[in-house]
Design an enzyme around this catalytic site. Structure first.
Site, PDB file in Angstrom:
ATOM      1  N   TYR A 192      32.711  44.963  25.443  1.00  0.00           N
ATOM      2  CA  TYR A 192      31.618  45.576  24.679  1.00  0.00           C
ATOM      3  C   TYR A 192      30.933  46.684  25.478  1.00  0.00           C
ATOM      4  O   TYR A 192      29.841  47.110  25.133  1.00  0.00           O
ATOM      5  CB  TYR A 192      30.568  44.529  24.290  1.00  0.00           C
ATOM      6  CG  TYR A 192      31.022  43.506  23.267  1.00  0.00           C
ATOM      7  CD1 TYR A 192      32.366  43.182  23.112  1.00  0.00           C
ATOM      8  CD2 TYR A 192      30.105  42.858  22.462  1.00  0.00           C
ATOM      9  CE1 TYR A 192      32.778  42.238  22.186  1.00  0.00           C
ATOM     10  CE2 TYR A 192      30.504  41.910  21.533  1.00  0.00           C
ATOM     11  CZ  TYR A 192      31.844  41.603  21.401  1.00  0.00           C
ATOM     12  OH  TYR A 192      32.246  40.666  20.490  1.00  0.00           O
ATOM     13  N   LYS A 240      39.511  33.699  31.200  1.00  0.00           N
ATOM     14  CA  LYS A 240      40.965  33.817  31.030  1.00  0.00           C
ATOM     15  C   LYS A 240      41.510  34.404  32.342  1.00  0.00           C
ATOM     16  O   LYS A 240      42.263  35.381  32.355  1.00  0.00           O
ATOM     17  CB  LYS A 240      41.234  34.756  29.829  1.00  0.00           C
ATOM     18  CG  LYS A 240      42.625  34.719  29.297  1.00  0.00           C
ATOM     19  CD  LYS A 240      42.926  33.533  28.419  1.00  0.00           C
ATOM     20  CE  LYS A 240      44.412  33.438  28.203  1.00  0.00           C
ATOM     21  NZ  LYS A 240      44.853  32.247  27.509  1.00  0.00           N
ATOM     22  N   ASP A 284      40.869  29.429  25.830  1.00  0.00           N
ATOM     23  CA  ASP A 284      41.588  28.869  24.670  1.00  0.00           C
ATOM     24  C   ASP A 284      41.514  27.338  24.692  1.00  0.00           C
ATOM     25  O   ASP A 284      41.292  26.690  23.668  1.00  0.00           O
ATOM     26  CB  ASP A 284      43.049  29.369  24.579  1.00  0.00           C
ATOM     27  CG  ASP A 284      43.701  29.633  25.926  1.00  0.00           C
ATOM     28  OD1 ASP A 284      43.023  29.478  26.950  1.00  0.00           O
ATOM     29  OD2 ASP A 284      44.889  29.986  25.954  1.00  0.00           O
ATOM     30  N   ASP A 331      30.564  35.654  22.488  1.00  0.00           N
ATOM     31  CA  ASP A 331      30.296  35.969  21.086  1.00  0.00           C
ATOM     32  C   ASP A 331      31.095  35.029  20.180  1.00  0.00           C
ATOM     33  O   ASP A 331      30.564  34.402  19.259  1.00  0.00           O
ATOM     34  CB  ASP A 331      30.700  37.435  20.835  1.00  0.00           C
ATOM     35  CG  ASP A 331      30.128  37.983  19.547  1.00  0.00           C
ATOM     36  OD1 ASP A 331      29.392  37.254  18.876  1.00  0.00           O
ATOM     37  OD2 ASP A 331      30.426  39.147  19.210  1.00  0.00           O
TER      38      ASP A 331
END
Ligand code: NAD
Length: 360
Positions: free
Chosen positions: A124, A191, A224, A248
């Site tokens: 972002y 991640k 995940d 988010d």
């Protein structure tokens, strides 16, 4: 004492939910001087800018704002006003508590998760390269030269930027929050297995910061797997700290665990400025229909009351919201999702029921 608060009604369902929150907050007996300012398409029409200087100046002056959602056009059009506001005021921490209130439509009981989302960088950061532009082709050549990697000529590129400074600041915020609110565990989502230099840096920094808080348990989890664990058994999670994009997405997921976006409040916090707004967006299809749930906005107001030190009033409003949810008589459609022909009421009736409960 009167509190000067900047009020941004927003657009879509924003004006309806901010009006409901304003009425409930005023019913506590606390005096507010609402300074109404604009952002988004509304502001564009009135002032020729989606985020006018007068809006930023009002928030800088009052230090506290209550904000309704603002629409961002998808794919094209102006850039997100929300992202710009957070960056402009350096509101680096987004706090989204997700907890089950008995009676809310959830498959789970006793969920009480606080999502702490980094608010200023990651994907972002707003650094984007459009397909086919000279800048994009230049970047493509630079990437090939510097790394040997080939990027397709018809690619658009958005940069994921993660700094040690912003990571340290957000993880420290999460631990300080945990300490101040007697929380037991902070979990960092990432991640870092794939994104070694961005999420890897976030994780390494988080591990370092965690050493300064030996009284709070720390662990990390690949995002995940985090999503899978959350939908199977959310109760063991306590404070989650995540980079911007995962934060988010995971906060919407957590909202879904506790009854939906209608009951999930939020705050964007900097060192001395706080903007309170629900997790949900402007839900344009419900605009002006007196249909949408104002509780997320009202609970954002509860967070604002706590920020102002009005703990007793905050507790009273939260209990009134919880009471109305538990009774189930004066709730909006989203609180009875699987009941055909359920008896539901509109936005303003929910606010009235909460005010009535507050006064009883
Ligand atoms: P959304 O949150 O506006 O709505 C998605 C769906 O969730 C709605 O259609 C509705 O079914 C449900 N919902 C949302 N709020 C609810 C409430 N209070 N009560 C009951 N049901 C509710 O998400 P979207 O449709 O993806 O986004 C619409 C616009 O809002 C987009 O332009 C987006 O950029 C913007 N947005 C703004 C903010 C913000 O201002 N902070 C946050 C998220 C999205």
């Amino acid at each position: 004492m009167t509190y000067n608060i900047t009020l941004i009604p927003g657009d879509g369902i924003g004006p309806e939910v901010t009006e409901a929150a304003k009425r409930v907050l005023e019913a506590t007996g606390i005096a507010f001087n609402w300074e109404v300012v604009y952002a988004g398409a509304d502001a564009q029409e009135r002032f020729g800018a989606v985020l006018p200087d007068s809006t930023l100046a009002s928030i800088r002056k009052n230090k506290v704002a209550l904000k309704g959602p603002v629409t961002t056009p998808v794919g094209s059009g102006f850039r997100s006003v929300n992202v710009a506001l957070r960056k402009e005021l350096d509101l680096y921490a987004c706090l989204r508590p997700c907890k089950t209130y008995p009676g809310a439509p959830s498959m789970f009981k006793n969920v009480d998760i606080v999502v702490v989302r980094e608010n200023t960088e990651d994907l972002y950061s707003g650094i984007e390269f459009e397909k086919g532009t000279p800048e994009t082709l230049k970047l493509r050549r630079l990437i090939a030269k510097a790394t040997g990697n080939k990027v397709n000529t018809d690619s658009g590129i958005s940069l994921k930027v993660i700094s040690e400074t912003a990571s340290r600041r957000i993880v420290k915020f999460a631990f300080d929050y945990a300490q101040a609110h007697h929380r037991k565990k902070v979990t960092a989502g990432h991640k870092a297995n794939i994104l070694k230099f961005s999420d890897g840096l976030f994780l390494a920094t988080a591990r370092e910061v965690a050493k300064d808080y030996p009284d709070i348990e720390f662990n990390d989890i690949i995002v995940d797997n985090l999503c899978m664990q959350l939908v199977r058994r959310p109760q063991p999670f306590d404070v989650l700290v995540l980079p911007n994009l995962y934060g988010d997405i995971v906060s919407d997921l957590c909202a879904g665990l506790v009854g939906g976006l209608g009951v999930t409040p939020g705050a964007n916090l900097g060192d001395d400025i706080a903007v309170f707004e629900p997790t949900h967006g402007s839900a344009p299809k419900y605009t002006g229909k007196n249909k949408i749930n104002p509780m997320a906005m009202i609970l954002s107001g509860v967070m604002m009351l706590r920020h102002l030190g009005e703990t007793k009033a905050a507790e009273q409003v939260e209990n009134a919201v919880a009471g109305v949810i538990a009774e189930g008589k004066n709730v909006t459609y989203d609180m009875k999702p699987n009941i055909p022909d359920a008896q539901v009421v509109g936005t303003s009736q929910v606010a009235e029921a909460i005010i009535k409960k507050l006064r009883s």
